[in-house]
Design a protein around this motif. Structure first.
Motif: not given
Length: 259
Positions: A17-23, A76-79, A84-89
């Motif tokens: 998923d894209p969390r690593g991309y944006f982080g 908006d996508l970065y946020a 924190p909510r996205a990090a816990g999923l």
């Protein structure tokens, strides 16, 4: 996926998923999809009904499609993806959350979005969330498009790319335009360190005229002094002036529009 002399961020494209991309890209202020958003929307708005399909090359997680078809900004996508909510999923939970996130923000003038990338996990995410109507995992530098991609190319009205011209050649574009069977407009944001002339020549051979924007836009900050030094040398070798751009700490891109 990077060009010569650039820091490799390849690891962020193989994640589920894209969390690593944006982080990973956020600290360097990566912003090209944001600059491309109004350009791609305007071009998509000109498409006739039978050609309301946009094919995004090197689409990764469907970022350009998200910005094209939804009332959202890149910030908006970065946020959203660094929250924190996205990090816990889990990834499965994030897919469900993203369907709910994007659905009410879907634009009434949304177009059909097709993505091409070499990262299967990124494509699968984008399709699962609904950002892409179709995803094609293929390296068009080495492989001819399959039947399904050829059918999509035949109805595509616009080809877009924001992050891949540094490692693609005219082979990819020739294969796509041959599959389409006609000259399809191409909107590409190209790093100033990259010589786009071979690709432009290919597009012109298919009946397109390439317009090169006079202005440039920042892409991201350099990761270190070596990357900046190589970029300054690269743009200088191509006859560009790095003053106030690469010399000031940022890669810069320029829109090349073929139509």
């Amino acid at each position: 996926m990077t060009g010569p002399g650039m820091t490799s961020f390849d690891e962020i494209y193989g994640l589920p998923d894209p969390r690593g991309y944006f982080g990973r890209l956020g600290p360097y202020g990566y912003q090209t999809p944001g600059h491309a958003q109004p350009v791609f929307r305007a071009l998509a708005g000109e498409l006739p009904p039978e050609r309301r399909t946009v094919l995004d090359l090197c689409c990764s997680y469907g970022i350009n499609a998200a910005l094209l078809n939804h009332d959202l900004s890149l910030d908006d996508l970065y946020a959203h993806y660094t929250s924190p909510r996205a990090a816990g999923l889990t990834t499965a939970e994030l897919v469900l959350a993203d369907r709910e996130f994007y659905a009410p923000r879907r634009r009434r003038d949304a177009v059909r979005a097709v993505g091409v990338d070499v990262s299967r996990p990124a494509l699968e995410y984008a399709v699962a969330v609904g950002l892409l109507d179709e995803g094609h995992c293929v390296d068009l530098e080495t492989t001819e498009p399959g039947e399904r991609l050829r059918r999509s190319a035949a109805v595509t009205g616009l080809i877009t790319i924001t992050g891949g011209t540094s490692f693609l050649t005219e082979r990819t574009f020739a294969r796509l335009l041959t599959a389409a069977g006609r000259p399809v407009p191409v909107a590409a944001f190209v790093l100033r360190t990259h010589d786009y002339r071979p690709i432009a020549g290919c597009l012109e051979s298919y009946g397109l005229t390439v317009e090169r924007a006079g202005t440039t836009r920042p892409q991201r900050r350099f990761t270190d002094a070596r990357e900046q030094r190589l970029a300054v040398a690269g743009v200088t070798a191509l006859g560009e002036d790095p003053a106030g751009k690469e010399s000031a700490g940022y890669f810069h891109t320029r829109l090349h529009l073929a139509r």
